[in-house]
Structures are given as structure tokens and as C-alpha cells.
Design a protein around this motif. Structure first.
Motif, short mmCIF file in Angstrom:
data_model
loop_
_atom_site.label_atom_id
_atom_site.label_comp_id
_atom_site.label_asym_id
_atom_site.label_seq_id
_atom_site.Cartn_x
_atom_site.Cartn_y
_atom_site.Cartn_z
N LEU A 212 0.82 -1.20 0.00
CA LEU A 212 0.00 0.00 0.00
C LEU A 212 0.86 1.26 0.00
O LEU A 212 0.57 2.23 -0.70
N ARG A 213 1.92 1.24 0.81
CA ARG A 213 2.80 2.42 0.88
C ARG A 213 3.45 2.67 -0.48
O ARG A 213 3.63 3.82 -0.89
N TYR A 214 3.81 1.59 -1.17
CA TYR A 214 4.40 1.75 -2.49
C TYR A 214 3.37 2.28 -3.48
O TYR A 214 3.66 3.15 -4.30
N ALA A 215 2.15 1.78 -3.40
CA ALA A 215 1.09 2.25 -4.29
C ALA A 215 0.87 3.75 -4.11
O ALA A 215 0.68 4.49 -5.08
N ILE A 216 0.92 4.22 -2.87
CA ILE A 216 0.75 5.64 -2.59
C ILE A 216 1.85 6.45 -3.26
O ILE A 216 1.61 7.55 -3.79
N SER A 217 3.06 5.91 -3.27
CA SER A 217 4.21 6.67 -3.78
C SER A 217 4.13 6.94 -5.27
O SER A 217 4.74 7.89 -5.75
N PHE A 218 3.38 6.11 -6.02
CA PHE A 218 3.31 6.38 -7.46
C PHE A 218 1.92 6.84 -7.89
O PHE A 218 1.64 6.93 -9.09
#
Length: 304
Positions: free
Chosen positions: A103-109
Motif C-alpha cells: 500500500l505504501r508503495y502504491a501511494i508513492s506512485f
């Protein structure tokens, strides 16, 4: 060959991921959808997904890209539904801390404000649940909430619903009235148009620190002078925490800012009548208020 074991096709999967993400809009619906189905091992309408254990560690992000792309492709006209389905799908594939990382990675892009808000909501919910089991994550949760508030813009200039939700959750982790007041005050002065936040915590702030809360009202009214609720609550609080003269000044400023607001005019009248010395002064004040109301086309019943 695409449906072969993921672990043996790292470079192919990475290449497909980059290609699909960058060329989605230029591909035909039929070809793109078929390619997604094969790479992800998904059958639309059936609950068939690649198991987390079958993905090598280097392919977690690749799968994330593909999963997001598939969701966006199937629901191009409904971004809210896209992100909700996407974040829910993550929970079925990534266990424990890996779901947080995904989820944190999804937020970053994620470039859109609406998408970021939905993904952040899901991420903070999962992190909150994890922190209940592991108290060491409480500090991480608070830091991430603050980062969220700093990095995610509002949907519009006066829409603070998402930020107020995060602020409310953040404040719940503070146990002392002083810490809670300090945190709420900080966000009120950061988002000066966010009058809903002050009204949301009005009772708590007024009880813990009434004089400082009056000052908060004054600060917010500089940016929200036409909000009758702010004026009304500040007058109400001032009556119990400040002098008559100070409250009278606030009442006069309220009437000057909103001369056609009948509820503020009546509230001012009631305040003045309560603080008059004798019956003659009360009657004169009542007549004055009625005349002012009549001039503005407002009907007020005479006070007894």
C-alpha cells in the motif's frame, strides 16, 4: 509461456509491467485485457489470483503495477471504485507487513488526489490494526499520519473531510488535554479555512482551555468572517470565560460582519438584556434591537 512459473521469468514480467503501464491507453481493450489475464493469472469474474508465495520478492512491485493496471482498465470511469477494489485486492494477496509495504508503495506512485486519499485511508487503517498488536508501531502510525497530512492536498479549497478524519484519528492517540489541544491548534492554524475542525472539537477545547480557544476562534474568523457558527460559538464561550466588555466587542463585530443574520442579532440582544442594569435600559435595548431588525427586513418577537 507467460503463464509459466513467475520465479523463472523475472525480466519478462518486469518488461511486461513497464510496457503495460506506459502503453495502456494506446492498446486495444481486447489485447490489453487478455495480456493482463495471462500475466496475473486472473480470470475475470472468478476468484483466481497468483498466490503470494509464488511471487519471488523482486516481483512484488511488478505484481502491484499489474494489479493496479488491471483494475484501472476494467473501471476507467469510476476512480473511487478503482482504488477501493485495488486496495481490497491487495489484502487478499499480501499478508501482514507486506500488505503495508504494498500500500505504501502504491501511494508513492499515485498522482491523483482522490486516489491518494483512498489509498492512504486503507494504509492507515491497516497500520492502525497492526499497531494494536505491536505497540512499537504506534509511533510509526503517528509519523505516517503527519506525513499524510503534509503531503496529500485537499480535493477542493474548502473540502477538509479527509484531513479531519486523519486529524481525528491522530488526536485520539494523545492522552493528555494539553497534548490534544496543542495538536488540534496546530492543524487549525495550518488549515485556516477548516472551520469544521474547530466546531468538531469545540466542546473539548472550550473545556480544557477556554481563553486560548477564544483566540483560536479569532484567528479562524480572519479567514472565515462570514461563518455564523464561528461567531455564535465564540460569543457563547466568551460569555463564560471573558468580561462583559470583551463579549460585547465580539458581538458587535459579529453583527458588523453579518448584519442580516437574525440568529446572531437575537443572540446579541439576549446577551445585552441579560447584562443590563435596570428595566428601563432593557426596554430601550429591546426597542433598539427591534428597530435594527425591522430595518433589515427581519422579524423578531419582542422579548418579555
Amino acid at each position: 509461456g507467460i503463464n509459466a512459473e513467475y520465479g523463472g521469468h523475472t525480466e519478462l514480467a518486469l518488461s511486461l509491467s513497464r510496457g503495460l503501464v506506459t502503453t495502456l491507453s494506446g492498446s486495444s481493450a481486447e489485447n490489453t485485457l487478455q495480456l493482463y489475464r495471462e500475466v496475473l493469472g486472473l480470470t475475470i469474474g472468478a476468484r483466481v489470483q497468483p498466490q503470494y508465495e509464488s511471487l519471488s520478492r523482486g516481483l512484488h512491485r511488478t505484481w502491484l503495477h499489474l494489479c493496479y493496471g488491471l483494475t484501472a482498465h476494467l473501471l476507467p470511469g469510476d476512480p473511487v471504485l478503482q482504488y477501493k477494489i485495488f486496495s481490497t485486492r491487495l489484502a487478499t494477496v499480501f499478508p501482514g507487513s507486506e500488505q503495508l509495504n504494498a500500500l505504501r508503495y502504491a501511494i508513492s506512485f499515485e498522482p491523483s488526489t482522490q486516489g491518494a486519499q483512498i489509498l492512504w485511508t486503507r494504509y492507515l487503517d491497516v497500520l492502525e490494526t497492526a499497531s494494536e498488536r505491536d505497540k512499537q508501531l504506534v509511533t510509526v502510525l503517528q509519523q505516517e499520519m503527519l506525513h499524510c497530512l503534509r503531503s496529500v492536498p485537499t480535493l477542493s479549497a474548502d473540502n477538509f473531510s479527509f484531513h479531519n478524519q486523519v486529524i481525528s484519528a491522530l488526536v485520539s492517540h494523545y492522552t493528555t488535554p494539553q497534548d490534544r489541544f496543542r495538536e488540534i491548534s496546530h492543524h487549525l492554524l495550518t488549515y485556516r479555512k477548516n472551520k469544521e475542525l474547530l466546531l468538531m472539537f469545540y466542546e473539548e477545547l472550550a473545556h480544557s482551555n477556554p481563553l486560548s480557544t477564544v483566540q483560536l476562534f479569532k484567528e479562524l474568523l480572519k479567514d472565515n468572517p462570514s461563518c455564523p457558527k464561528l461567531w455564535s460559538k465564540m460569543m457563547e464561550l466568551s460569555e463564560t470565560s471573558q468580561t462583559v466588555a470583551e463579549t460585547r466587542e465580539i458581538a458587535r463585530n459579529a453583527i458588523s460582519s453579518l448584519p442580516l443574520n437574525s440568529s446572531l442579532l437575537l443572540q446579541t440582544l439576549v446577551f445585552e438584556v441579560r447584562n443590563c442594569i435596570d428595566a428601563t435600559e432593557q426596554r430601550e435595548l429591546s426597542e433598539w434591537a427591534m428597530n435594527r431588525a425591522e430595518e433589515r427586513g427581519i422579524t423578531l418577537q419582542a422579548l418579555p
